[in-house]
Motif scaffolding. Structure first.
Motif, mmCIF file in Angstrom:
data_model
loop_
_atom_site.group_PDB
_atom_site.id
_atom_site.type_symbol
_atom_site.label_atom_id
_atom_site.label_comp_id
_atom_site.label_asym_id
_atom_site.label_seq_id
_atom_site.Cartn_x
_atom_site.Cartn_y
_atom_site.Cartn_z
ATOM 1 N N MET A 1 11.460 -11.056 -53.304
ATOM 2 C CA MET A 1 10.640 -12.075 -52.647
ATOM 3 C C MET A 1 10.096 -13.027 -53.689
ATOM 4 S SD MET A 1 7.123 -12.808 -52.346
ATOM 5 C CE MET A 1 6.287 -11.245 -52.500
ATOM 6 N N ASP A 2 10.254 -14.330 -53.398
ATOM 7 C CA ASP A 2 9.792 -15.329 -54.350
ATOM 8 C C ASP A 2 9.210 -16.487 -53.569
ATOM 9 O OD1 ASP A 2 11.408 -17.338 -56.933
ATOM 10 O OD2 ASP A 2 9.321 -17.126 -56.348
ATOM 11 N N SER A 3 7.934 -16.759 -53.760
ATOM 12 C CA SER A 3 7.287 -17.843 -53.034
ATOM 13 C C SER A 3 7.286 -19.143 -53.824
ATOM 14 C CB SER A 3 5.843 -17.454 -52.691
ATOM 15 O OG SER A 3 5.109 -17.241 -53.872
ATOM 16 N N ASP A 9 12.830 -15.445 -49.306
ATOM 17 C CA ASP A 9 13.820 -14.439 -48.926
ATOM 18 C C ASP A 9 13.492 -13.963 -47.519
ATOM 19 O OD1 ASP A 9 15.562 -12.372 -48.603
ATOM 20 O OD2 ASP A 9 14.862 -11.191 -50.324
ATOM 21 N N THR A 11 15.140 -12.029 -45.679
ATOM 22 C CA THR A 11 15.589 -10.665 -45.398
ATOM 23 C C THR A 11 14.576 -9.623 -45.841
ATOM 24 O OG1 THR A 11 16.732 -10.360 -47.526
ATOM 25 C CG2 THR A 11 17.965 -11.441 -45.742
ATOM 26 N N THR A 12 13.536 -10.053 -46.515
ATOM 27 C CA THR A 12 12.548 -9.102 -47.014
ATOM 28 C C THR A 12 11.657 -8.605 -45.881
ATOM 29 O OG1 THR A 12 10.935 -8.755 -48.781
ATOM 30 C CG2 THR A 12 10.723 -10.784 -47.524
ATOM 31 N N ASP A 13 10.884 -7.579 -46.152
ATOM 32 C CA ASP A 13 9.926 -7.046 -45.198
ATOM 33 C C ASP A 13 8.975 -8.151 -44.746
ATOM 34 O OD1 ASP A 13 8.210 -4.591 -44.158
ATOM 35 O OD2 ASP A 13 6.858 -5.916 -45.249
ATOM 36 N N ALA A 16 5.792 -8.593 -46.749
ATOM 37 C CA ALA A 16 6.006 -9.264 -48.030
ATOM 38 C C ALA A 16 6.289 -10.748 -47.823
ATOM 39 C CB ALA A 16 7.169 -8.603 -48.775
ATOM 40 N N LEU A 17 6.975 -11.086 -46.732
ATOM 41 C CA LEU A 17 7.234 -12.491 -46.435
ATOM 42 C C LEU A 17 5.928 -13.226 -46.135
ATOM 43 C CD1 LEU A 17 9.197 -14.802 -45.952
ATOM 44 C CD2 LEU A 17 9.572 -13.920 -43.629
ATOM 45 N N ALA A 20 4.332 -14.012 -49.375
ATOM 46 C CA ALA A 20 5.011 -15.135 -50.027
ATOM 47 C C ALA A 20 4.550 -16.460 -49.459
ATOM 48 C CB ALA A 20 6.523 -14.982 -49.875
ATOM 49 N N ALA A 111 11.316 -14.423 -39.791
ATOM 50 C CA ALA A 111 12.099 -13.187 -39.740
ATOM 51 C C ALA A 111 13.010 -13.181 -38.517
ATOM 52 C CB ALA A 111 11.170 -11.980 -39.738
ATOM 53 N N ARG A 115 17.163 -13.065 -38.327
ATOM 54 C CA ARG A 115 17.796 -11.823 -37.867
ATOM 55 C C ARG A 115 18.384 -11.902 -36.475
ATOM 56 N NH1 ARG A 115 12.624 -8.517 -40.366
ATOM 57 N NH2 ARG A 115 13.009 -9.258 -42.498
#
Length: 358
Positions: A1-3, A9, A11-13, A16-17, A20, A111, A115
């Motif tokens: 994860m990169d903000s 990202d 696809t991350t949890d 965590a999103l 970010a 998300a 998905r």
């Protein structure tokens, strides 16, 4: 994860999103960096078409489904209050500016966008700017004016924080200035003047004696409120003032039009000069619409009335039934202690996924 400049990202949890998104400051009128990241992430999804107007980004599926749902949320936050960067504690609570209002909701939208490649309804994802400030800057309002076709749908969900329940409709709101005039004089010879501030006493008395309505619509109860929010008057410490104005905010049930609400306020202050300064309509809950009923059933909690104004009113004006639903506690919005439980973000994602894939 990169903000940062590396992008989001998707696809991350989802927790965590959310972090970010929170870590990209996006105070109203300063949303460009976050809008850029959202646009970049969505353009990387081949099942979506993506459009942008200013710092508002709209992404849509085109699957030919018989129903289209709009999921919308604002990118901006109130000014940071020493509560960035985000912080995740051991109890699974994420702290920081915008966690509840409403980057947790934005994370759920993103998300789902990544998905749900074949949802049971066509989907429109709206990410817009400047919700937290004056209506003239509101990005959703700009889209309504410039690109109403981007917002076409059968039902809309505004991902505002609601504590995980469905909040139907919203209150309307208007502001008026109730004004008095007097005669200016030296305070040492006050009998030569007429004190405009003293003349405001009956205005305050009428407010104190006002009994607000509680209106039931489709089983939801909308409490109204009529309150002074500002008083202006006076020139100097030794001058009898000749002008005074009390700013009054009326939060009204969506059973009234803006014109009806203004007429009610004018009736309360009969005999005074009442000047309208700001107004926005409410929105009826619309829970009888089949899509809304299916959504309420999927969420599984009793709906409630929205005790505030939100942008569901803009969808209602377009003829699109809309509700408020999102993770986060609305009472924490705009506070220094703003936070959201990560479990609540997961729950919102789970319930929306189930509704859109069943």
């Amino acid at each position: 994860m990169d903000s940062g400049l590396g992008g989001l990202d998707l696809t991350t949890d989802v927790g965590a999103l959310t972090a970010a998104l929170v870590d990209v400051p996006s105070v109203s009128r300063e949303e460009k960096a976050l809008a850029d990241l959202v646009e970049q992430a969505l353009r990387g999804l081949p099942h979506l078409s993506v459009d942008r107007d200013g710092d508002a980004v709209v992404a849509r599926t085109h699957l030919g489904r018989p129903e289209r749902v709009v999921l919308a949320g604002h990118l901006d936050t109130v000014p940071v209050a020493d509560n960035l960067p985000s912080r995740l504690d051991a109890d699974g609570v994420l702290w920081g500016c915008g966690t509840s209002d409403m980057k947790a909701g934005l994370a759920v939208q993103l998300a789902l966008a990544a998905r749900l490649t074949a949802p049971n309804r066509d989907l429109t994802y709206v990410f817009y700017d400047a919700e937290e400030i004056a209506a003239e800057y509101n990005g959703l309002g700009r889209l309504v004016e410039r690109h109403p076709d981007w917002l076409t749908g059968d039902f809309a969900v505004l991902m505002e924080p609601t504590g995980g329940r469905v909040d139907g409709g919203c209150q309307g709101t208007l502001r008026v200035r109730v004004q008095t005039t007097g005669k200016r004089a030296h305070s040492a010879r006050s009998w030569l003047g007429e004190n405009a501030i003293h003349k405001a006493a009956p205005i305050l008395a009428r407010l104190a004696g006002y009994e607000p309505r509680r209106v039931e619509i489709d089983g939801l109860v909308y409490p109204e409120g009529l309150n002074a929010v500002m008083i202006e008057g006076g020139h100097a410490g030794n001058v009898i003032p000749d002008t005074c104005a009390v700013t009054v905010n009326y939060r009204f049930s969506p059973d009234q039009s803006e014109a009806d609400a203004l007429e009610r306020v004018r009736g309360v202050f009969e005999g005074f000069d009442v000047v309208l300064t700001d107004s926005a309509p409410g929105a009826l809950p619309g829970l009888s619409h089949p899509a809304a009923a299916a959504f309420v059933a999927a969420i599984g909690t009793p709906p409630a009335a929205k005790e505030a104004w939100t942008d569901v009113a803009r969808f209602s004006a377009l003829g699109i039934p809309a509700v408020n639903y999102g993770p986060g506690d609305p009472t924490l919005a705009h506070t220094r202690e703003e936070h959201v439980e990560v479990a609540a973000i997961h729950e919102a994602e789970r319930r929306l996924t189930a509704w859109l894939t069943a």
